[in-house]
Design an enzyme around this catalytic site. Structure first.
Site, PDB file in Angstrom:
ATOM      1  N   LEU A   1      10.773 -20.343  -4.852  1.00 38.82           N
ATOM      2  CA  LEU A   1       9.832 -19.439  -4.162  1.00 38.82           C
ATOM      3  C   LEU A   1       8.476 -19.581  -4.844  1.00 38.82           C
ATOM      4  O   LEU A   1       8.385 -19.544  -6.071  1.00 38.82           O
ATOM      5  CB  LEU A   1      10.313 -17.989  -4.275  1.00 38.82           C
ATOM      6  CG  LEU A   1       9.345 -16.930  -3.724  1.00 38.82           C
ATOM      7  CD1 LEU A   1       9.382 -16.885  -2.203  1.00 38.82           C
ATOM      8  CD2 LEU A   1       9.660 -15.543  -4.272  1.00 38.82           C
TER       9      LEU A   1
ATOM     10  N   ASP B   1       0.832  -1.209   0.000  1.00 41.19           N
ATOM     11  CA  ASP B   1       0.000   0.000   0.000  1.00 41.19           C
ATOM     12  C   ASP B   1       0.865   1.257   0.000  1.00 41.19           C
ATOM     13  O   ASP B   1       1.968   1.266   0.528  1.00 41.19           O
ATOM     14  CB  ASP B   1      -0.920  -0.026   1.234  1.00 41.19           C
ATOM     15  CG  ASP B   1      -2.114   0.901   1.083  1.00 41.19           C
ATOM     16  OD1 ASP B   1      -2.329   1.441  -0.031  1.00 41.19           O
ATOM     17  OD2 ASP B   1      -2.836   1.080   2.078  1.00 41.19           O
TER      18      ASP B   1
ATOM     19  N   HIS C   1       2.144   3.569  -9.138  1.00 39.95           N
ATOM     20  CA  HIS C   1       1.951   2.121  -9.291  1.00 39.95           C
ATOM     21  C   HIS C   1       3.128   1.497 -10.050  1.00 39.95           C
ATOM     22  O   HIS C   1       3.539   0.380  -9.764  1.00 39.95           O
ATOM     23  CB  HIS C   1       0.638   1.822 -10.017  1.00 39.95           C
ATOM     24  CG  HIS C   1      -0.572   2.218  -9.228  1.00 39.95           C
ATOM     25  ND1 HIS C   1      -0.711   1.905  -7.886  1.00 39.95           N
ATOM     26  CD2 HIS C   1      -1.692   2.921  -9.560  1.00 39.95           C
ATOM     27  CE1 HIS C   1      -1.872   2.395  -7.445  1.00 39.95           C
ATOM     28  NE2 HIS C   1      -2.470   3.015  -8.442  1.00 39.95           N
TER      29      HIS C   1
ATOM     30  N   ASN D   1       1.268   3.502  -2.911  1.00 37.72           N
ATOM     31  CA  ASN D   1       1.786   3.973  -4.212  1.00 37.72           C
ATOM     32  C   ASN D   1       1.269   5.370  -4.554  1.00 37.72           C
ATOM     33  O   ASN D   1       2.015   6.211  -5.061  1.00 37.72           O
ATOM     34  CB  ASN D   1       1.348   3.040  -5.349  1.00 37.72           C
ATOM     35  CG  ASN D   1       1.950   1.661  -5.239  1.00 37.72           C
ATOM     36  OD1 ASN D   1       2.892   1.461  -4.480  1.00 37.72           O
ATOM     37  ND2 ASN D   1       1.411   0.711  -5.989  1.00 37.72           N
TER      38      ASN D   1
ATOM     39  N   SER E   1      -8.262  -4.706   5.026  1.00 37.32           N
ATOM     40  CA  SER E   1      -8.777  -4.398   3.678  1.00 37.32           C
ATOM     41  C   SER E   1      -9.095  -5.678   2.899  1.00 37.32           C
ATOM     42  O   SER E   1      -8.772  -5.784   1.715  1.00 37.32           O
ATOM     43  CB  SER E   1      -7.808  -3.494   2.907  1.00 37.32           C
ATOM     44  OG  SER E   1      -7.627  -2.265   3.584  1.00 37.32           O
TER      45      SER E   1
END
Ligand code: IPE
Ligand code: IPE
Ligand code: MG
Length: 233
Positions: A128, A17, A34, A19, A189
């Protein structure tokens, strides 16, 4: 010099969060923010590989983010498309397996196909596991699970917590040990509301485009200092 102990969680999830505020502070457009956020993600994926983290989930577009101005929404869709296009080969080479959580069918068709292709190409990579939460909402995920359970004809008295877990987008992925939220906001959120019940949360005021390996290291140190009890004494 005192060496701080870093405990490496199996699964780290990040709410990326800030940007918009990062861009505003620089007189840039939200989309430029972004773009900076996307570039930052590349470094954080590598850092997670270096730290030996097995699962990384990143929240990039929520079911509520559709309510933003259409220019921003369209720009974000194009951004994901270019990331998938431009980063796929490198991520594949590094052994990253790409997965997606959220509903793919609502995305622009070309984008949905590109995401599916990236998932297919990287499906055997094990270094990963990267979950991209795009058009993701925790409540929507529970609705999805209920729909799948009914479709499978599972009788009501056979539905357990495990049944629901196995029908979520995340399926058998271990629950997140650590959830990090950048930009100073302290709320879920709608992120991983089922899986996150015993996650450790770290909130940092750092805006996402500035959240680097050093900041991740700090979050891991904070995580290492927590005592996880899971309801026991
Ligand atoms: C996070 O940054 C990215 C998305 C939600 C897509 P924001 O766009 O929410 O940035 P702020 O919160 O407005 O600063
Ligand atoms: C959460 O951030 C979603 C993502 C980071 C993708 P938001 O910026 O959309 O959340 P709120 O509106 O501040 O709660
Ligand atoms: Mg935000």
């Amino acid at each position: 010099m005192s060496e701080e102990i870093i405990k490496i969680p199996t699964h780290v999830a990040i709410i990326m969060d800030g940007n918009g505020r990062w861009a505003k502070a620089r007189g840039l457009t939200r989309l430029e923010g972004h773009k900076a956020g996307t570039e930052n993600l590349r470094g954080i994926i590598r850092a997670c590989v270096d730290f030996g983290i097995k699962y990384l989930t990143v929240y990039a577009f929520s079911t509520e983010n559709w309510t933003r101005p259409s220019d921003e929404v369209n720009g974000l869709m194009l951004l994901l498309e270019s990331v998938v296009e431009n980063e796929l080969a490198e991520l594949h080479r590094e052994g990253v397996q790409i997965r997606h959580i959220g509903r793919l069918e609502a995305l622009p068709k070309g984008l949905g196909e590109k995401v599916k292709n990236a998932i297919e190409i990287t499906k055997n990579n094990q270094r990963l596991i990267l979950y991209i939460a795009w058009n993701y909402g925790g409540r929507d995920e529970i609705v999805y699970a209920v729909q799948k359970i009914i479709e499978a004809g599972i009788p009501a008295n056979e539905v357990t917590e495990e049944t629901i877990t196995n029908h979520l987008f995340t399926q058998k992925c271990p629950d997140p040990d650590l959830i990090i939220r950048t930009s100073g906001e302290c709320r879920t959120s709608n992120f991983l509301i089922w899986q996150g019940i015993y996650s450790e949360w770290v909130f940092t005021p750092v805006l996402w485009p500035d959240f680097n390996k050093k900041e991740l290291r700090k979050a891991l140190i904070e995580y290492g200092s927590r005592e996880r009890r899971f309801g026991k004494v």
